[in-house]
Design a protein around this motif. Structure first.
Motif, PDB file in Angstrom:
ATOM      1  N   LEU A   1       0.822  -1.205   0.000  1.00  0.00           N
ATOM      2  CA  LEU A   1       0.000   0.000   0.000  1.00  0.00           C
ATOM      3  C   LEU A   1       0.861   1.262   0.000  1.00  0.00           C
ATOM      4  N   ALA A   2       1.973   1.240   0.725  1.00  0.00           N
ATOM      5  CA  ALA A   2       2.871   2.400   0.739  1.00  0.00           C
ATOM      6  C   ALA A   2       3.361   2.722  -0.663  1.00  0.00           C
ATOM      7  N   VAL A   3       3.653   1.673  -1.438  1.00  0.00           N
ATOM      8  CA  VAL A   3       4.124   1.861  -2.811  1.00  0.00           C
ATOM      9  C   VAL A   3       2.974   2.226  -3.745  1.00  0.00           C
ATOM     10  N   ASP A   4       1.866   1.534  -3.609  1.00  0.00           N
ATOM     11  CA  ASP A   4       0.741   1.745  -4.535  1.00  0.00           C
ATOM     12  C   ASP A   4       0.030   3.079  -4.339  1.00  0.00           C
ATOM     13  N   THR A   5       0.207   3.710  -3.180  1.00  0.00           N
ATOM     14  CA  THR A   5      -0.368   5.039  -2.956  1.00  0.00           C
ATOM     15  C   THR A   5       0.615   6.162  -3.282  1.00  0.00           C
ATOM     16  N   GLY A   6       1.870   5.809  -3.590  1.00  0.00           N
ATOM     17  CA  GLY A   6       2.882   6.828  -3.869  1.00  0.00           C
ATOM     18  C   GLY A   6       3.569   7.353  -2.628  1.00  0.00           C
ATOM     19  N   VAL A   7       3.201   6.850  -1.455  1.00  0.00           N
ATOM     20  CA  VAL A   7       3.859   7.273  -0.216  1.00  0.00           C
ATOM     21  C   VAL A   7       5.339   6.903  -0.255  1.00  0.00           C
ATOM     22  N   PHE A   8       5.646   5.736  -0.826  1.00  0.00           N
ATOM     23  CA  PHE A   8       7.035   5.259  -0.892  1.00  0.00           C
ATOM     24  C   PHE A   8       7.306   4.725  -2.298  1.00  0.00           C
TER      25      PHE A   8
ATOM     26  N   LYS B   1      -7.931  13.532  10.956  1.00  0.00           N
ATOM     27  CA  LYS B   1      -9.214  13.979  10.424  1.00  0.00           C
ATOM     28  C   LYS B   1      -9.134  14.060   8.901  1.00  0.00           C
ATOM     29  N   ASP B   2     -10.282  14.215   8.268  1.00  0.00           N
ATOM     30  CA  ASP B   2     -10.322  14.261   6.808  1.00  0.00           C
ATOM     31  C   ASP B   2      -9.408  15.349   6.261  1.00  0.00           C
ATOM     32  N   LYS B   3      -9.384  16.512   6.900  1.00  0.00           N
ATOM     33  CA  LYS B   3      -8.549  17.613   6.403  1.00  0.00           C
ATOM     34  C   LYS B   3      -7.058  17.265   6.529  1.00  0.00           C
ATOM     35  N   ASP B   4      -6.713  16.491   7.547  1.00  0.00           N
ATOM     36  CA  ASP B   4      -5.317  16.060   7.706  1.00  0.00           C
ATOM     37  C   ASP B   4      -4.925  15.095   6.593  1.00  0.00           C
ATOM     38  N   ILE B   5      -5.825  14.168   6.283  1.00  0.00           N
ATOM     39  CA  ILE B   5      -5.549  13.202   5.216  1.00  0.00           C
ATOM     40  C   ILE B   5      -5.455  13.915   3.869  1.00  0.00           C
ATOM     41  N   GLU B   6      -6.284  14.941   3.669  1.00  0.00           N
ATOM     42  CA  GLU B   6      -6.207  15.726   2.432  1.00  0.00           C
ATOM     43  C   GLU B   6      -4.854  16.421   2.298  1.00  0.00           C
ATOM     44  N   GLU B   7      -4.336  16.930   3.415  1.00  0.00           N
ATOM     45  CA  GLU B   7      -3.027  17.582   3.391  1.00  0.00           C
ATOM     46  C   GLU B   7      -1.926  16.576   3.095  1.00  0.00           C
ATOM     47  N   ILE B   8      -2.017  15.394   3.685  1.00  0.00           N
ATOM     48  CA  ILE B   8      -1.028  14.348   3.417  1.00  0.00           C
ATOM     49  C   ILE B   8      -1.106  13.916   1.953  1.00  0.00           C
ATOM     50  N   GLN B   9      -2.332  13.803   1.425  1.00  0.00           N
ATOM     51  CA  GLN B   9      -2.510  13.441   0.011  1.00  0.00           C
ATOM     52  C   GLN B   9      -1.861  14.476  -0.903  1.00  0.00           C
ATOM     53  N   ARG B  10      -2.059  15.740  -0.596  1.00  0.00           N
ATOM     54  CA  ARG B  10      -1.459  16.810  -1.396  1.00  0.00           C
ATOM     55  C   ARG B  10       0.060  16.695  -1.413  1.00  0.00           C
ATOM     56  N   ARG B  11       0.631  16.452  -0.250  1.00  0.00           N
ATOM     57  CA  ARG B  11       2.081  16.349  -0.135  1.00  0.00           C
ATOM     58  C   ARG B  11       2.611  15.114  -0.875  1.00  0.00           C
TER      59      ARG B  11
ATOM     60  N   TYR C   1      -3.819   3.649   2.661  1.00  0.00           N
ATOM     61  CA  TYR C   1      -2.606   3.292   3.407  1.00  0.00           C
ATOM     62  C   TYR C   1      -2.711   3.715   4.869  1.00  0.00           C
ATOM     63  N   LEU C   2      -3.269   4.879   5.126  1.00  0.00           N
ATOM     64  CA  LEU C   2      -3.316   5.406   6.489  1.00  0.00           C
ATOM     65  C   LEU C   2      -4.321   4.667   7.360  1.00  0.00           C
ATOM     66  N   LYS C   3      -5.466   4.286   6.766  1.00  0.00           N
ATOM     67  CA  LYS C   3      -6.508   3.660   7.581  1.00  0.00           C
ATOM     68  C   LYS C   3      -6.050   2.272   8.039  1.00  0.00           C
TER      69      LYS C   3
ATOM     70  N   ASN D   1       1.238  13.598  -3.449  1.00  0.00           N
ATOM     71  CA  ASN D   1       1.141  13.879  -4.890  1.00  0.00           C
ATOM     72  C   ASN D   1       2.296  14.754  -5.361  1.00  0.00           C
ATOM     73  N   GLN D   2       2.608  15.758  -4.569  1.00  0.00           N
ATOM     74  CA  GLN D   2       3.674  16.692  -4.915  1.00  0.00           C
ATOM     75  C   GLN D   2       5.023  15.985  -4.995  1.00  0.00           C
ATOM     76  N   GLU D   3       5.335  15.175  -3.992  1.00  0.00           N
ATOM     77  CA  GLU D   3       6.623  14.492  -3.952  1.00  0.00           C
ATOM     78  C   GLU D   3       6.709  13.407  -5.017  1.00  0.00           C
ATOM     79  N   TYR D   4       5.595  12.742  -5.273  1.00  0.00           N
ATOM     80  CA  TYR D   4       5.590  11.685  -6.297  1.00  0.00           C
ATOM     81  C   TYR D   4       5.827  12.279  -7.684  1.00  0.00           C
ATOM     82  N   GLU D   5       5.229  13.410  -7.943  1.00  0.00           N
ATOM     83  CA  GLU D   5       5.421  14.063  -9.235  1.00  0.00           C
ATOM     84  C   GLU D   5       6.869  14.500  -9.430  1.00  0.00           C
ATOM     85  N   LYS D   6       7.518  14.891  -8.347  1.00  0.00           N
ATOM     86  CA  LYS D   6       8.926  15.268  -8.441  1.00  0.00           C
ATOM     87  C   LYS D   6       9.772  14.080  -8.917  1.00  0.00           C
TER      88      LYS D   6
END
Length: 308
Positions: free
Chosen positions: A240-247, A283-293, A272-274, A295-300
């Protein structure tokens, strides 16, 4: 051929250089990662290991889980010790006091020993250009001493020293990007890996061993105890860490980036987080912030790989 098991086009060493009988927790993906690393390296290997989970579980006096020369060193100096071994053996070979042969000089440490306590020594060893491999087993906290935060602990994770509460999200800083720090040293080889993708991991370790000069391999090592997940789910959370782009899984050879595994479509980071107790307060807003980050790092990384 009797020493190998054939799997698809690959050959896997049957011999075990990190053996069963150690005292790792059930479901420990780090112990699996060590086993795979040693299968890839083989017998002609010298290991210097920093204090941490793997040292504790593998060497209870008077027994050992290691079938290669293995040195337990302090938290901070695995890279310094193995670089000394490499330099010393080079001199002994040159003087004819030991036979000339290929030896893998390998330093191993957790994220605390690598990202925090041993950062200076690792940088020095990479800068000096020793023919060695440094392997970081990253379980994202100081698990051996009670699940304290490290600079590799991800944003939002709750640990005993960054606890979540009414006014705290838990870990407030972003995870230190150790592979990119290694790349900045202009060394020949840097890679990320995860035991949930065992053949990718072993092939990268073999490549690191065959490249002349320093190599750095960063392995995500799921810890059921510290991540607060069922012991049977270690491999699933690694995937899941790989498939979500976290790692993301990639390698950098002489400065050139290449993705070694790319999901057709990234899964939401919430998948991955759940289920991880360390993130259950988000909270949902925290997960949204993590998702944004994420996405940003994966695109790099994708852009560095040529926009695959």
């Amino acid at each position: 051929m009797d020493r190998f098991t054939v799997f698809a086009p690959r050959l896997v060493e049957k011999a075990e250089y990190f053996t069963s009988g150690h005292r790792a927790c059930q479901g420990c993906a780090e112990a699996l990662a060590v086993r795979l690393v040693m299968k890839a390296l083989g017998r002609n290997t010298i290991v210097a290991m920093a204090t941490g989970c793997m040292e504790i579980i593998s060497s209870p006096l008077p027994t050992t889980a290691w079938n290669v020369p293995w040195i337990h060193v302090a938290f901070e100096n695995a890279s310094a010790v193995i670089s000394g071994c490499e330099a010393g053996m080079k001199v002994l070979m040159r003087k004819g006091k030991v036979p000339e042969k290929k030896i893998n000089f390998v330093a191993m440490g957790g994220d605390g020993a690598t990202a925090d306590i041993g950062m200076g020594q690792l940088s020095g060893a990479l800068e000096r250009g020793h023919d060695m491999i440094y392997v970081c087993f990253d379980n994202e906290a100081y698990m051996n001493t009670g699940i304290q935060r490290s600079s590799s602990t991800p944003y939002g994770a709750s640990t005993t020293t960054s606890p979540a509460g009414k006014v705290s999200i838990g870990q407030r800083t972003q995870k230190k990007n150790l592979p990119q720090i290694a790349v900045a040293h202009n060394i020949p080889y840097v890679a990320t890996a995860c035991p949930s993708f065992p053949f990718d991991l072993m092939e990268k370790v073999k490549k690191a061993a065959n490249i002349k000069g320093p190599a750095y391999v960063h392995i995500l090592s799921v810890c059921p105890t510290g991540w607060r997940i069922p012991t049977s789910d270690s491999i699933r959370y690694g995937r899941l860490a790989v498939d979500t782009g976290v790692f993301p899984l990639y390698e950098v050879v002489d400065g050139k980036y290449r993705m070694t595994y790319e999901p057709q479509k990234l899964r939401p980071v919430g998948d991955y987080l759940k289920g991880q107790g360390r993130f259950r307060h988000l909270k949902d807003k925290d997960i949204e912030e993590i998702q944004r980050r994420v996405n940003q790092e994966y695109e790099k990384i994708i852009s560095k790989c040529g926009g695959m």
